[in-house]
Design an enzyme around this catalytic site. Structure first.
Site, PDB file in Angstrom:
ATOM      1  N   HIS A  35      59.681  -2.972   0.051  1.00 36.73           N
ATOM      2  CA  HIS A  35      60.429  -3.178  -1.188  1.00 36.73           C
ATOM      3  C   HIS A  35      60.993  -4.596  -1.271  1.00 36.73           C
ATOM      4  O   HIS A  35      61.959  -4.839  -2.006  1.00 36.73           O
ATOM      5  CB  HIS A  35      61.592  -2.189  -1.309  1.00 36.73           C
ATOM      6  N   GLU A  77      49.464   2.659  -9.530  1.00 35.78           N
ATOM      7  CA  GLU A  77      49.536   1.278  -9.986  1.00 35.78           C
ATOM      8  C   GLU A  77      48.201   0.791 -10.537  1.00 35.78           C
ATOM      9  O   GLU A  77      48.161   0.033 -11.516  1.00 35.78           O
ATOM     10  CB  GLU A  77      50.021   0.366  -8.857  1.00 35.78           C
TER      11      GLU A  77
END
Length: 355
Positions: A147, A78
């Site tokens: 998540h 990321e």
């Protein structure tokens, strides 16, 4: 579902051509398709967004249509994804990086805060970072602690970043196009709980699709919705409810079930914020309820509450109320109890109206 006439006629870039029923995934895909076709500088990058079309299929078919140099997969990094996007923007491109889940955006936080958000200022506008970071956020799919987070307040705190959260397919497309064309870095959070259809707030009766919703009638062609303009979901004079993303649909279902004449504002963009619309509504109703899924302490609702108090104090007839997620790690097994739902929202409404 209430039809919002104002939202159907964007102030700029009004759409022409065919209108098609879309869910939010399809609307996002359509926005990306439009921008890839219109602007050769638009580049999509992220984990699994190319051949696979994204874990939620938002980029399905785009690599096949535009090629691997414009829609491409990245390593699982990321920090690298966002860092590369900053460089692309400084070079003159308009990158749209995807972070597969908002929970995984933290390794790239330094690139966003220290580089993307400051680039225009520190270079005296010689360089800019016209990048739009797309990421699904929030709970509702039983994704567990890694998540399901709602980290929007982290980004609203950073000067130089814009934060946008749509609640309908129509808004998702128009807002995303505006973000991609913006010359500043934007965090575009997509509420994955309503990708395929909005929940009505009563969890045993979710809307399985966007079928029948006016907000799912989306033009196939290019159009824009300006950033910083809230949407009036329902008009009313009993109280003002401020919400965004999934919670817009939850609060609407609660007020409809209770028969409360509430004015619901879908903020759409947290930064820039349509404070004028908020002021006008609270001055009219005299009461304000703020609802969001993120944790309560230092959530964006705290900033909203402070601004309403500062600007509307003499119009308030009751203390401002907040209904939020709890100050706990995200509870996978108690997901639906964690969300602001009909019981807690209904109690807050009753308290406000009794004072």
């Amino acid at each position: 579902m209430t039809t919002d006439t104002a939202a159907k006629t964007p102030e700029a870039g009004k759409a022409t051509g065919n209108v098609k029923h879309m869910n939010m995934i399809e609307a996002i895909n359509s926005a990306l398709d439009n921008m890839l076709e219109r602007d050769d500088d638009v580049i999509l990058l992220g984990e699994d967004i190319g051949y696979f079309g994204g874990v939620f299929r938002c980029t399905a078919g785009l690599q096949e249509k535009y090629g691997k140099t414009r829609v491409f997969d990245t390593p699982i990094s990321e920090c690298g994804i966002i860092g590369v996007a900053v460089g692309m923007g400084a070079y003159g491109l308009r990158p749209v990086p995807e972070i597969q889940f908002a929970d995984y955006i933290y390794p790239g936080l330094d690139q966003l805060v220290s580089e993307a958000a400051r680039l225009r200022y520190r270079s005296a506008a010689e360089f800019i970072a016209p990048m739009t970071v797309r990421s699904p956020f929030g709970g509702g799919i039983f994704g567990g602690q890694t998540h399901s987070q709602s980290p929007e307040s982290i980004f609203t705190h950073v000067s130089g970043l814009k934060t946008v959260i749509p609640s309908t397919p129509y808004d998702a497309k128009g807002l995303l196009i505006s973000c991609i064309e913006d010359n500043d870095p934007v965090i575009f959070f997509e509420p994955k709980r309503i990708y395929n259809g909005p929940f009505d707030g009563f969890y045993d009766k979710p809307a399985k699709s966007w079928k029948g919703f006016d907000e799912a009638q989306v033009p196939e062609d290019y159009y824009k919705i300006p950033l910083g303009k809230a949407r009036t979901v329902t008009e009313g004079d009993a109280l003002t409810i401020l919400a965004y993303g999934t919670m817009v649909h939850v609060v609407e279902s609660v007020t409809r079930a209770k028969g409360v004449n509430a004015e619901i504002l879908d903020l759409r963009t947290l930064v820039p914020l349509d404070i004028e619309a908020i002021e006008a509504s609270v001055e009219k109703t005299g009461r304000c309820l703020i609802v969001h899924e993120a944790t309560r302490t230092s959530g964006f609702g705290a900033e909203l509450s402070a601004m309403v108090q500062e600007r509307c104090f003499y119009h308030l007839e009751a203390p401002i109320e907040r209904v939020t997620g709890f100050d706990t790690p995200y509870p996978h097994s108690l997901e639906w109890a964690y969300f602001p739902g009909p019981v807690r929202i209904g109690e807050a409404i009753d308290k406000l109206l009794s004072e």
